[in-house]
Design a protein around this motif. Sequence first.
Motif, PDB file in Angstrom:
ATOM      1  N   PRO A 308       0.813  -1.215   0.000  1.00 52.89           N
ATOM      2  CA  PRO A 308       0.000   0.000   0.000  1.00 52.89           C
ATOM      3  C   PRO A 308       0.851   1.271   0.000  1.00 52.89           C
ATOM      4  O   PRO A 308       1.770   1.425   0.801  1.00 52.89           O
ATOM      5  CB  PRO A 308      -0.812  -0.120   1.293  1.00 52.89           C
ATOM      6  CG  PRO A 308      -0.951  -1.593   1.497  1.00 52.89           C
ATOM      7  CD  PRO A 308       0.341  -2.182   1.017  1.00 52.89           C
ATOM      8  N   GLY A 309       0.533   2.164  -0.924  1.00 48.12           N
ATOM      9  CA  GLY A 309       1.244   3.426  -1.028  1.00 48.12           C
ATOM     10  C   GLY A 309       2.492   3.371  -1.885  1.00 48.12           C
ATOM     11  O   GLY A 309       3.151   4.407  -2.088  1.00 48.12           O
ATOM     12  N   THR A 311       4.766   3.837  -4.759  1.00 47.55           N
ATOM     13  CA  THR A 311       4.698   4.665  -5.959  1.00 47.55           C
ATOM     14  C   THR A 311       5.598   4.091  -7.041  1.00 47.55           C
ATOM     15  O   THR A 311       6.373   3.155  -6.800  1.00 47.55           O
ATOM     16  CB  THR A 311       5.150   6.092  -5.641  1.00 47.55           C
ATOM     17  OG1 THR A 311       6.549   6.053  -5.263  1.00 47.55           O
ATOM     18  CG2 THR A 311       4.338   6.696  -4.503  1.00 47.55           C
ATOM     19  N   PRO A 347      -4.342   3.238   3.770  1.00 44.87           N
ATOM     20  CA  PRO A 347      -4.889   3.868   2.565  1.00 44.87           C
ATOM     21  C   PRO A 347      -3.973   3.619   1.370  1.00 44.87           C
ATOM     22  O   PRO A 347      -2.875   3.057   1.503  1.00 44.87           O
ATOM     23  CB  PRO A 347      -4.924   5.352   2.938  1.00 44.87           C
ATOM     24  CG  PRO A 347      -3.821   5.505   3.940  1.00 44.87           C
ATOM     25  CD  PRO A 347      -3.801   4.218   4.728  1.00 44.87           C
ATOM     26  N   ASP A 348      -4.416   4.049   0.199  1.00 42.43           N
ATOM     27  CA  ASP A 348      -3.617   3.987  -1.025  1.00 42.43           C
ATOM     28  C   ASP A 348      -3.242   2.563  -1.401  1.00 42.43           C
ATOM     29  O   ASP A 348      -2.081   2.277  -1.763  1.00 42.43           O
ATOM     30  CB  ASP A 348      -2.332   4.829  -0.884  1.00 42.43           C
ATOM     31  CG  ASP A 348      -2.631   6.288  -0.570  1.00 42.43           C
ATOM     32  OD1 ASP A 348      -3.614   6.809  -1.117  1.00 42.43           O
ATOM     33  OD2 ASP A 348      -1.884   6.879   0.225  1.00 42.43           O
ATOM     34  N   GLN A 349      -4.202   1.645  -1.314  1.00 46.71           N
ATOM     35  CA  GLN A 349      -3.962   0.297  -1.828  1.00 46.71           C
ATOM     36  C   GLN A 349      -3.705   0.410  -3.332  1.00 46.71           C
ATOM     37  O   GLN A 349      -4.425   1.098  -4.051  1.00 46.71           O
ATOM     38  CB  GLN A 349      -5.173  -0.593  -1.561  1.00 46.71           C
ATOM     39  CG  GLN A 349      -5.502  -0.776  -0.082  1.00 46.71           C
ATOM     40  CD  GLN A 349      -4.579  -1.757   0.633  1.00 46.71           C
ATOM     41  OE1 GLN A 349      -4.100  -2.709   0.031  1.00 46.71           O
ATOM     42  NE2 GLN A 349      -4.329  -1.526   1.921  1.00 46.71           N
ATOM     43  N   VAL A 350      -2.676  -0.265  -3.812  1.00 46.84           N
ATOM     44  CA  VAL A 350      -2.269  -0.140  -5.210  1.00 46.84           C
ATOM     45  C   VAL A 350      -3.223  -0.950  -6.088  1.00 46.84           C
ATOM     46  O   VAL A 350      -3.509  -2.117  -5.767  1.00 46.84           O
ATOM     47  CB  VAL A 350      -0.820  -0.632  -5.395  1.00 46.84           C
ATOM     48  CG1 VAL A 350      -0.377  -0.463  -6.849  1.00 46.84           C
ATOM     49  CG2 VAL A 350       0.122   0.142  -4.465  1.00 46.84           C
TER      50      VAL A 350
END
Length: 487
Positions: A308-309, A311, A347-350
């Motif tokens: 997650p998260g 980039t 948050p920000d599960q890919v």
Amino acid sequence: MSRTYEVRTYGCQMNVHDSERLAGLLEDAGYERAPAGGAPDVVVFNTCAVRENADNKLYGNLGHLAPVKAARPGMQIAVGGCLAQKDRDTITRRAPWVDVVFGTHNIGSLPALLERARHNEEAQVEILDALEVFPSTLPTRRDSAYSAWVSISVGCNNTCTFCIVPSLRGTERDRRPGDVLAEVEALVADGVLEVTLLGQNVNSYGAEFGDRLAFGKLLRACGQVEGLERVRFTSPHPRDFTDDVIAAMAETPNVMPQLHMPLQSGSDRVLRAMRRSYRRERYLGIIDRVRAAMPDAAITTDVIVGFPGETDEDFEQTLEVVAEARFASAFTFQYSPRPGTPAATLPDQVPADVVKERYARLAALQEEVSWAEGRAQVGRTLEVLVSEGDGRKDGATARRSGRARDGRLVHFAPGATDPRPGDVVEVEVTYAAPHHLVADGAPRSLRRTRAGDAWAARRGAPARRAVGLGMPSVGVPAPLPAVTACG
């Protein structure tokens, strides 16, 4: 007539070794292993909970067995391991035809639970929240006559956000060094040439009794066991990997030049989110020092893609580390959220399509690196411990298989020799693929070993002996034997 059993294993080396104990317990209780393709009276699932599809795999397999059990009165099904520890009563609710559910802390209860379920004609669920008896005191049916797992610790004190294992295996519990060495010596007396020391975080060994250098001492002590030719260990954590361990590996001739060192990510930001207590620079520094001490060491790793998260920049940093570290091979995983872990709610599960694309790029890079590292072995003469059922090979070539000292899989042409599993050959590598080496010339030498004799004896008269190792000692461990450093 004796009842027969089959153990089906999923997951890591710890589970494989636990299954050897389950087999030993059942045979000690009078059960016999079911022949291949036979219909066992008892089927035991030793489960894993690390991957996302573990639940689906288990319940799918249980569903396939439901009509088989309905047609065979007296058949029993047991579910143990990490998924059983996690799901507890859920298993018998979703699969009410299961007879026994047991956890990671009480595998020794299996025979009694089976008997109680048969007597009471109802499912038995027993899940303990803490370890009562170290599992290595249990009888064990070893799968191999020449190579053996030896647990030195169970449980884990780390808090990696993606990992559910500490909540299922508990905090780290260390065996006393004398107990470990007694097991190693007993195995060698039975013909074993190679042992692999096991721990969830193997190089933090000694934390429970306050000796930070205990793992290096244990490696050196294994070097003093006469007849023990190969020592491996898995899996260490970079946080606890000290220069003393590197020195112990380099100075102890029977400790193999092989290291499995999980990376997980090459991005410091992601490592921080994972609660991995090291950073990229420290990790690469360990790799450099290992190679300085053991230039021929084969280093392997684990990598998670799509945490997650993560980039694009984070992922590129992982590719950079993989290219720089030159791993012989890597176990690569697409991140999957596990309920009960902190990462599952981050948050920000890919997105899945992004994870899949990154995974393909990583796999392609590692394939290229592995192949290049393998080609560097062509022309070298390697000492290979002949194995049984290890790797895939073309039956038309009549090649045999084994493992080099650095752990690489080698397929070799036996020529006029007839090596047995457990024997040792020297072969010259003629070809390299990303995941194996080939030696198509006749072996340069063949050494028939006690391990090969043990394999032949087991094949001629399958042993039912289950070896117990006595109760574990408590308190401050006795000192290890004195060891002199060897170059």
